[in-house]
Design an enzyme around this catalytic site. Structure first.
Site, PDB file in Angstrom:
ATOM      1  N   SER A 153       0.629  -1.054   0.188  1.00 58.20           N
ATOM      2  CA  SER A 153      -0.421   0.057  -0.222  1.00 58.20           C
ATOM      3  C   SER A 153       0.686   1.414   0.324  1.00 58.20           C
ATOM      4  CB  SER A 153      -1.093  -0.021   0.915  1.00 58.20           C
ATOM      5  OG  SER A 153      -1.778  -1.107   1.007  1.00 58.20           O
ATOM      6  N   SER A 185       2.857  -3.021   8.127  1.00 67.02           N
ATOM      7  CA  SER A 185       2.946  -3.994   9.383  1.00 67.02           C
ATOM      8  C   SER A 185       3.795  -4.555  10.259  1.00 67.02           C
ATOM      9  CB  SER A 185       1.728  -4.668   9.719  1.00 67.02           C
ATOM     10  OG  SER A 185       0.431  -4.653   8.933  1.00 67.02           O
ATOM     11  N   GLU A 270      -2.712 -15.311   2.444  1.00 72.45           N
ATOM     12  CA  GLU A 270      -3.272 -13.730   2.880  1.00 72.45           C
ATOM     13  C   GLU A 270      -4.043 -13.517   3.380  1.00 72.45           C
ATOM     14  OE1 GLU A 270      -2.548  -8.829   2.919  1.00 72.45           O
ATOM     15  OE2 GLU A 270      -2.146 -10.161   1.276  1.00 72.45           O
ATOM     16  N   GLU A 391     -14.634  -4.262   0.112  1.00 71.01           N
ATOM     17  CA  GLU A 391     -15.399  -3.079  -0.839  1.00 71.01           C
ATOM     18  C   GLU A 391     -14.988  -4.007  -2.251  1.00 71.01           C
ATOM     19  OE1 GLU A 391     -16.985  -0.952   2.666  1.00 71.01           O
ATOM     20  OE2 GLU A 391     -14.501  -1.682   1.367  1.00 71.01           O
TER      21      GLU A 391
END
Length: 405
Positions: A153, A185, A270, A391
């Protein structure tokens, strides 16, 4: 019902297994493995005193625990023996890892250190890594002593990874990496970040082309890692900046230009695991145990029954993905369903837990549960975001359904 099972010696067997045993992932030697993990966790917690946590695969980083878990034989279950792992030759390591993962999450164990490397990086190395990368990294993953982050990301590229702007530019003797990653993370504690970067100019007609993956050690010059703390001060997420970071061809994971295919192929690992619906399990199980010590009315029992029924249904879907991966099947659509339905359940379970805790008698149990609830409330917004927003995943499912009709 007849399903494939595997004996302790790795021989494939076919014999009737009850649907209940299949749902519980207790067929063949899995029940014995489950019992062994529970015994290990009980003894390890008694000796070392760690506290079970909500969302433990993100919030609880304990390198010593990861080492002990691996030494006990519960890490590297999908890594072949030749690379230091413990995978059976017939791929049933995915089911073995599933069972271990369930028990770790249910116990709220501090698994964050080795989690991403074992879950995601190891399969990627086995599928796309060079022999040198496999022999250098897989034994460390199997030993629970290699900690990895995933750099996907960016500020302008969340679930739409095709918008990734981080670039790796070819030089005479390697690559120069420039750009940034966000929500990474564990990057501040990891040995490496597996980075998705653009290696060819953007072609508007083929937005998914021109990406590559790189294994980037976090101690290289030009890397800056800054914390993104949660509202309660917890530090799990980071922004990672790359400023002319020098890489070599040996840092490329897979083929140059195949990054999009490689990343999407990892998503089954994942998105489909029990961490997508068991992040709040420690809290829910402790609530049920606390309520059993008192009188429970029919309304409260019905609320608990609803939570358990939903969890069992999600588990059945998740186990089916683990069995598909074991058989070498593509399971990205089912994995997206697990992630969508499971993380919505996790969020809704926090609200349900808040109501149920009101029925717990005042005392140490109630105080402990309210502490777990406070952490769960802070983490709840993350559940449906990480691993791809729900979404977007619904679009993935819809496209797959349309293609089959």
């Amino acid at each position: 019902m007849t399903i494939p099972a595997v004996s302790a010696t790795g021989t494939r067997l076919w014999y009737p297994v009850s649907e209940f045993d299949a749902l519980c992932a207790n067929d063949a030697d899995l029940a014995e493995l489950r019992s062994a993990v529970r015994t290990f966790l009980a003894a390890d917690q008694d000796e070392f005193g760690w506290t079970p946590a909500v969302d433990c695969w993100l919030s609880s980083w304990d390198t010593a625990f990861s080492s002990r878990l691996a030494d006990a034989g519960f890490v590297g279950l999908t890594i072949p023996v030749e690379y230091g792992g413990r995978a059976p030759s017939d791929r049933t390591g995915y089911l073995h890892r599933y069972v271990v993962t369930e028990e770790l999450l249910a116990g709220g164990a501090p698994v964050g250190a080795h989690w991403i490397a074992d879950r995601q990086v190891a399969p990627a190395l086995l599928a796309y890594g060079t022999e040198d990368q496999r022999r250098r990294l897989l034994p460390r993953i199997a030993s629970g002593r290699l900690y990895s982050a995933i750099g996907m990301s960016e500020h302008g590229a969340g679930s739409d990874l095709a918008a990734v702007a981080t670039k790796a530019t070819r030089t005479g003797d390697g690559w120069l990496l420039n750009g940034s990653k966000v929500w990474t993370s564990g990057a501040h504690l990891a040995h490496q970040v597996v980075v998705l970067a653009r290696t060819s100019p953007l072609d508007p007609a083929h937005r998914h082309a021109g990406f590559s993956q790189f294994i980037v050690p976090t101690d290289l010059d030009g890397i800056t890692i800054s914390p993104i703390p949660l509202m309660n001060g917890e530090h799990h997420f980071n922004e990672v900046l790359f400023d002319d970071v020098r890489l070599t061809d040996s840092d490329v994971l897979g083929n140059v230009g195949d990054g999009w295919h490689q990343v999407t192929s990892e998503l089954g690992f994942e998105r489909s695991g029990p961490e997508r619906f068991l992040s709040t399990a420690t809290m829910l199980f402790e609530i049920v145990r606390a309520l059993r010590r008192g009188d429970v009315d029919d309304r409260t029992a019905a609320e608990i029954g609803d939570l358990v029924a939903r969890m069992i249904s999600l588990r059945q879907l998740s186990v089916s993905v683990a069995r598909a991966l074991t058989a070498g099947e593509e399971a990205n659509t089912r994995a997206a369903l697990v992630k969508d339905l499971g993380t919505r359940f996790e969020q809704e379970s926090v609200d349900a837990a808040a109501e149920l805790i009101d029925y717990v008698a005042p005392g140490p149990d109630a105080l402990r549960l309210r502490a777990l609830l406070a952490t769960a409330r802070v983490h709840a917004p993350l559940f449906t975001l990480r691993g791809g927003t729900n979404e977007v995943l619904r679009g993935v499912v819809a496209k797959a359904a349309r293609s089959t009709t």
